[in-house]
Design a protein around this motif. Structure first.
Motif, short mmCIF file in Angstrom:
data_model
loop_
_atom_site.label_atom_id
_atom_site.label_comp_id
_atom_site.label_asym_id
_atom_site.label_seq_id
_atom_site.Cartn_x
_atom_site.Cartn_y
_atom_site.Cartn_z
N ILE A 62 0.83 -1.21 0.00
CA ILE A 62 0.00 0.00 0.00
C ILE A 62 0.87 1.26 0.00
O ILE A 62 0.63 2.20 -0.77
CB ILE A 62 -0.95 0.00 1.22
N VAL A 63 1.88 1.28 0.86
CA VAL A 63 2.77 2.45 0.93
C VAL A 63 3.48 2.65 -0.40
O VAL A 63 3.60 3.77 -0.91
CB VAL A 63 3.78 2.30 2.08
N TRP A 64 3.96 1.56 -0.99
CA TRP A 64 4.66 1.64 -2.28
C TRP A 64 3.74 2.19 -3.37
O TRP A 64 4.11 3.10 -4.12
CB TRP A 64 5.19 0.27 -2.68
N LEU A 65 2.51 1.67 -3.43
CA LEU A 65 1.58 2.11 -4.47
C LEU A 65 1.22 3.58 -4.32
O LEU A 65 1.11 4.32 -5.31
CB LEU A 65 0.31 1.26 -4.43
N ALA A 66 1.02 4.02 -3.07
CA ALA A 66 0.57 5.39 -2.83
C ALA A 66 1.70 6.41 -2.82
O ALA A 66 1.43 7.61 -2.76
CB ALA A 66 -0.18 5.45 -1.49
N SER A 67 2.93 5.95 -2.89
CA SER A 67 4.05 6.90 -2.86
C SER A 67 4.92 6.74 -4.11
O SER A 67 4.72 7.43 -5.11
CB SER A 67 4.87 6.71 -1.58
N ALA A 68 5.86 5.82 -4.07
CA ALA A 68 6.87 5.74 -5.13
C ALA A 68 6.29 5.33 -6.48
O ALA A 68 6.61 5.95 -7.51
CB ALA A 68 7.96 4.75 -4.71
N GLN A 69 5.43 4.31 -6.50
CA GLN A 69 4.91 3.90 -7.81
C GLN A 69 4.05 5.00 -8.42
O GLN A 69 4.15 5.31 -9.61
CB GLN A 69 4.09 2.61 -7.70
#
Length: 219
Positions: A62-69
């Motif tokens: 979730i953090v990856w999708l909402a930030s870096a990706q």
């Protein structure tokens, strides 16, 4: 991201029993599957949420999708698509088949045919405005690894220290990106006429910069 998430999760859920017994956590995950993704609720690939590793994996994703990706996909839109012929949002004419009466004019001048298929001036202007807005960082943007009050956002000193470690790692990553962009052996990002790769560079100035990883998706 995964290291930071694991540190946080293990601080408050040191064992799997606590995760399985947390009714609010389980209700949140159930709602995510059964309501948020009702069309795939019966899919077999949904991960379980019964161990520390399960929770770390779900939250890291979730953090990856909402930030870096999201940043890598979103903040390069205007530099790439702001010139509409480079990436038209729609085309008003199809590429003609050989049996189509327009096929001859298409062969005679493909560029003219292409431009005649472009969106109208009004459609183009609207698209440019939307893409510009989507690609713009606000002056008060918070980027990954940043907080307005990093030392007091939580009363847990161990988590504060862990966040400082996460922030330092984000800074190291940014320096590594800058180092690679200066490496002449990396001809895809360094050299005459070659733009450096900055979409995943964590920090940014306000505006359309084609870089910067905000803490979360704002829309």
């Amino acid at each position: 991201i995964q290291t930071w998430v694991r540190t946080y999760v293990e601080r408050y859920y040191p064992n799997a029993n606590l995760i399985r017994a947390d009714t609010e956590l389980q209700a949140w995950y159930s709602e995510s599957i059964n309501v948020g993704h009702a069309d795939h609720r019966d899919a077999e690939w949904w991960p379980e949420l019964s161990t520390v590793d399960d929770l770390v994996s779900v939250l890291t994703t979730i953090v990856w999708l909402a930030s870096a990706q999201h940043a890598a996909l979103n903040f390069g839109q205007y530099p790439y698509g702001g010139y509409v012929p480079n990436r038209p949002p729609l085309m008003r004419r199809l590429i003609p088949d050989e049996s189509d009466p327009e096929f001859a004019s298409f062969l005679e001048d493909p560029q003219k045919y292409f431009f005649s298929s472009m969106p109208s001036l009004l459609q183009t202007t609207k698209f440019m405005a939307v893409v510009d807005t989507l690609s713009t960082h606000s002056p008060d943007e918070e980027y990954i690894g940043e907080r307005q009050q990093p030392s007091i956002w939580t009363g847990d000193a161990e988590i504060v220290d862990a966040f400082y470690g996460f922030s330092a790692e984000i800074g190291r990553i940014e320096k590594e990106i800058e180092k690679r962009n200066r490496d002449p052996s990396r001809r895809n990002r360094c050299g005459a006429g070659v733009l450096p790769y900055e979409l995943l560079a964590p920090s940014s100035e306000p505006g359309v910069t084609c870089r910067g990883v905000p803490n979360s998706v704002s829309i």
